[in-house]
Design a protein around this motif. Structure first.
Motif, PDB file in Angstrom:
ATOM      1  N   ASP A  67       5.258  14.682 -32.571  1.00 18.85           N
ATOM      2  CA  ASP A  67       6.524  14.711 -33.298  1.00 18.85           C
ATOM      3  C   ASP A  67       7.475  13.730 -32.599  1.00 18.85           C
ATOM      4  O   ASP A  67       7.754  13.878 -31.403  1.00 18.85           O
ATOM      5  CB  ASP A  67       7.098  16.132 -33.272  1.00 18.85           C
ATOM      6  CG  ASP A  67       8.404  16.265 -34.043  1.00 18.85           C
ATOM      7  OD1 ASP A  67       9.045  15.234 -34.331  1.00 18.85           O
ATOM      8  OD2 ASP A  67       8.792  17.409 -34.333  1.00 18.85           O
ATOM      9  N   LEU A  68       7.968  12.739 -33.334  1.00 20.40           N
ATOM     10  CA  LEU A  68       8.844  11.732 -32.737  1.00 20.40           C
ATOM     11  C   LEU A  68      10.074  12.346 -32.099  1.00 20.40           C
ATOM     12  O   LEU A  68      10.581  11.839 -31.084  1.00 20.40           O
ATOM     13  CB  LEU A  68       9.294  10.719 -33.799  1.00 20.40           C
ATOM     14  CG  LEU A  68       8.385   9.526 -34.084  1.00 20.40           C
ATOM     15  CD1 LEU A  68       8.982   8.677 -35.204  1.00 20.40           C
ATOM     16  CD2 LEU A  68       8.180   8.680 -32.831  1.00 20.40           C
ATOM     17  N   ASP A  69      10.577  13.408 -32.653  1.00 17.22           N
ATOM     18  CA  ASP A  69      11.824  13.978 -32.160  1.00 17.22           C
ATOM     19  C   ASP A  69      11.618  15.210 -31.276  1.00 17.22           C
ATOM     20  O   ASP A  69      12.568  15.936 -30.965  1.00 17.22           O
ATOM     21  CB  ASP A  69      12.746  14.291 -33.338  1.00 17.22           C
ATOM     22  CG  ASP A  69      13.161  13.012 -34.066  1.00 17.22           C
ATOM     23  OD1 ASP A  69      13.633  12.089 -33.383  1.00 17.22           O
ATOM     24  OD2 ASP A  69      12.969  12.923 -35.288  1.00 17.22           O
TER      25      ASP A  69
ATOM     26  N   THR B 256      13.264  12.490 -25.887  1.00 13.92           N
ATOM     27  CA  THR B 256      12.280  12.646 -26.964  1.00 13.92           C
ATOM     28  C   THR B 256      11.299  11.480 -26.973  1.00 13.92           C
ATOM     29  O   THR B 256      11.519  10.443 -26.340  1.00 13.92           O
ATOM     30  CB  THR B 256      12.971  12.716 -28.336  1.00 13.92           C
ATOM     31  OG1 THR B 256      13.584  11.445 -28.616  1.00 13.92           O
ATOM     32  CG2 THR B 256      14.021  13.816 -28.363  1.00 13.92           C
TER      33      THR B 256
ATOM     34  N   ARG C  51      10.736   9.582 -29.498  1.00 11.28           N
ATOM     35  CA  ARG C  51      11.447   8.465 -30.133  1.00 11.28           C
ATOM     36  C   ARG C  51      12.254   7.673 -29.103  1.00 11.28           C
ATOM     37  O   ARG C  51      12.284   6.437 -29.129  1.00 11.28           O
ATOM     38  CB  ARG C  51      12.371   8.986 -31.225  1.00 11.28           C
ATOM     39  CG  ARG C  51      13.086   7.871 -31.993  1.00 11.28           C
ATOM     40  CD  ARG C  51      14.152   8.441 -32.928  1.00 11.28           C
ATOM     41  NE  ARG C  51      13.580   9.362 -33.906  1.00 11.28           N
ATOM     42  CZ  ARG C  51      13.027   8.977 -35.050  1.00 11.28           C
ATOM     43  NH1 ARG C  51      12.971   7.687 -35.356  1.00 11.28           N
ATOM     44  NH2 ARG C  51      12.531   9.868 -35.894  1.00 11.28           N
ATOM     45  N   MET C  52      12.914   8.378 -28.211  1.00 13.20           N
ATOM     46  CA  MET C  52      13.718   7.705 -27.188  1.00 13.20           C
ATOM     47  C   MET C  52      12.863   6.830 -26.284  1.00 13.20           C
ATOM     48  O   MET C  52      13.301   5.759 -25.852  1.00 13.20           O
ATOM     49  CB  MET C  52      14.492   8.732 -26.362  1.00 13.20           C
ATOM     50  CG  MET C  52      15.582   9.456 -27.115  1.00 13.20           C
ATOM     51  SD  MET C  52      16.312  10.756 -26.080  1.00 13.20           S
ATOM     52  CE  MET C  52      17.289  11.650 -27.294  1.00 13.20           C
TER      53      MET C  52
ATOM     54  N   SER D  96      16.038   6.360 -23.715  1.00 12.48           N
ATOM     55  CA  SER D  96      15.830   7.542 -22.865  1.00 12.48           C
ATOM     56  C   SER D  96      16.759   7.577 -21.668  1.00 12.48           C
ATOM     57  O   SER D  96      17.038   8.645 -21.123  1.00 12.48           O
ATOM     58  CB  SER D  96      14.385   7.572 -22.358  1.00 12.48           C
ATOM     59  OG  SER D  96      14.172   6.511 -21.426  1.00 12.48           O
TER      60      SER D  96
ATOM     61  N   GLY E  16      19.628   9.230 -25.250  1.00 12.13           N
ATOM     62  CA  GLY E  16      20.060   9.096 -26.634  1.00 12.13           C
ATOM     63  C   GLY E  16      21.445   8.536 -26.831  1.00 12.13           C
ATOM     64  O   GLY E  16      21.872   8.358 -27.978  1.00 12.13           O
TER      65      GLY E  16
ATOM     66  N   GLU F  76       9.698   3.516 -39.534  1.00 15.06           N
ATOM     67  CA  GLU F  76      10.205   3.948 -38.231  1.00 15.06           C
ATOM     68  C   GLU F  76      10.097   2.811 -37.216  1.00 15.06           C
ATOM     69  O   GLU F  76      11.015   2.572 -36.428  1.00 15.06           O
ATOM     70  CB  GLU F  76       9.413   5.161 -37.726  1.00 15.06           C
ATOM     71  CG  GLU F  76       9.583   6.429 -38.542  1.00 15.06           C
ATOM     72  CD  GLU F  76      10.874   7.153 -38.220  1.00 15.06           C
ATOM     73  OE1 GLU F  76      11.761   6.575 -37.564  1.00 15.06           O
ATOM     74  OE2 GLU F  76      10.999   8.323 -38.648  1.00 15.06           O
TER      75      GLU F  76
ATOM     76  N   ARG G  43      18.594   1.222 -34.490  1.00 12.51           N
ATOM     77  CA  ARG G  43      19.899   1.873 -34.537  1.00 12.51           C
ATOM     78  C   ARG G  43      20.984   0.867 -34.177  1.00 12.51           C
ATOM     79  O   ARG G  43      20.715  -0.220 -33.650  1.00 12.51           O
ATOM     80  CB  ARG G  43      19.917   3.065 -33.584  1.00 12.51           C
ATOM     81  CG  ARG G  43      18.883   4.116 -33.948  1.00 12.51           C
ATOM     82  CD  ARG G  43      18.819   5.224 -32.917  1.00 12.51           C
ATOM     83  NE  ARG G  43      20.033   6.044 -32.906  1.00 12.51           N
ATOM     84  CZ  ARG G  43      20.227   7.058 -32.087  1.00 12.51           C
ATOM     85  NH1 ARG G  43      19.283   7.385 -31.213  1.00 12.51           N
ATOM     86  NH2 ARG G  43      21.338   7.749 -32.129  1.00 12.51           N
TER      87      ARG G  43
END
Length: 368
Positions: free
Chosen positions: A110-112, A130, A132-133, A139, A182, A292, A297
């Motif tokens: 799970d990415l998150d 996470t 994703r980070m 991170s 994050g 993704e 961002r």
């Protein structure tokens, strides 16, 4: 991994034009610069900026060409091989991110989710960081590369030293986070060392084995591998150099385990083209996962998940990655529709030092 990049202008060319100037109306219109000429000029600037050799593969609307310049061995007239192997540095990260996104699609990651779910105890802040980070460098993990002696003569103290992923992670976790997870973006190779460990934990196989099984073998990328402790480049290649006290020293043979899943791989321009093509045409990632990979961002400086974007002067945006490791600098980029792609390997000497000069190759190949 890190690349050293010095601005190189076109003063010589401009001076030559002005020296023989005649009234404008008496001169025929200057012919447009062709793509091949633009690429050649970009390659010449890289050599003038301190590189020893360069090979560039360009694909535009189905037509692939490869060009080389400089020397494969410093001080000789031996040409750079058009199909030579090289160390790709941080282009490795795009492969690692692709595997993790495949595991996301398989509902195995799970990415998150926090990293601690998969790797309890590895990171002091694993509950806040996470997956994703990791992939997007948000991170806050300290970049372990900054703790290694990778500049000047000190590099030779570790040139052949083997490192384990856990040693590299420890170099980072011995330092505080650069920022709260994050909340900001900072490029950190530590993120991808952790990502490699995570792949092994989830699949039971090493990160490079997963890349081989999922990407390189199915695509026929026969020249792409992770050295796994070998100090050699296994095939025809140009030699790479490293500046020490103002002179280039041959560092072609080295143990790249300090790069690991952040930058250890070896490939060719043709193999990297196979990878980029499969990435954008949907053979490696489903649309949701590819979205993704290419979603940056607002504060990530155009960085998605293991891939970064560049806006070229002709208005075309490309995605891919650059990479640097002692002796070699790599570029691998494509438009999202795959119609224009480029891959390049620069064998370093006392440079290149200018990021603008290096990325000028990307602009010339995509826009020329």
């Amino acid at each position: 991994m890190r690349s050293r990049f010095v601005t190189c202008g076109l003063a010589v060319a401009v001076t030559a034009l002005l020296a023989g100037a005649t009234p404008a109306l008496a001169q025929p219109a200057a012919p447009p610069v062709t793509q091949d000429a633009a690429v050649r000029q970009a390659m010449d600037r890289v050599l003038a900026d301190g590189a020893v050799g360069v090979q560039v593969r360009t694909t535009r609307d189905g037509r692939a060409t490869t060009a080389t310049a400089g020397e494969s061995v410093l001080g000789t007239s031996w040409p750079v091989p058009t199909a030579g192997l090289f160390r790709v540095g941080s282009v490795t990260k795009t492969f690692v991110a692709t595997v993790l996104l495949q595991l996301v699609e398989e509902d195995r990651v799970d990415l998150d989710a926090p990293v601690a779910r998969y790797l309890p105890g590895l990171l002091p802040d694993g509950d806040a960081i996470t997956v994703r980070m990791l992939l997007q460098h948000t991170s806050g993990l300290f970049d372990y590369v900054k703790a290694l002696p990778l500049d000047g003569a000190e590099f030779f103290d570790i040139r052949f030293r083997p490192y384990t992923p856990h040693e590299l992670v420890s170099l980072a976790t011995d330092r505080p986070l650069d920022f709260a997870p994050g909340t900001d973006w900072s490029y950190s190779n530590t993120n991808y060392i952790v990502a490699g460990v995570l792949i092994e934990k989830v699949t039971g196989r090493a990160w490079d084995t997963e890349i081989a099984e999922r990407i390189t073998r199915p695509l026929g990328m026969r020249e792409t591998s992770a050295p796994r402790g070998s100090v050699f480049i296994p095939g025809l290649h140009a030699r790479g150099y490293f500046p020490v006290d103002g002179r280039p020293v041959d560092v072609t043979e080295l143990n790249p385990s300090w790069g690991g899943a952040a930058g250890e791989m070896i490939s060719t321009t043709a193999d990297l083209d196979l990878f980029l093509t499969a990435l954008v045409d949907g053979r490696l990632l489903r649309p949701a996962q590819f979205a993704e990979l290419t979603a940056a961002r607002s504060f990530t400086d155009g960085y998605g998940l293991g891939a970064l974007s560049r806006d070229t002067p002709c208005g075309k945006t490309v995605w891919g990655h650059s990479g640097g490791i002692a002796g070699y600098t790599t570029l691998a980029f494509t438009t999202l529709d795959g119609s224009r792609r480029m891959q390049a390997s620069l064998t370093n000497g006392l440079g290149p030092d200018s990021e603008d000069v290096v990325y000028g190759i990307v602009d010339a190949t995509i826009c020329g």
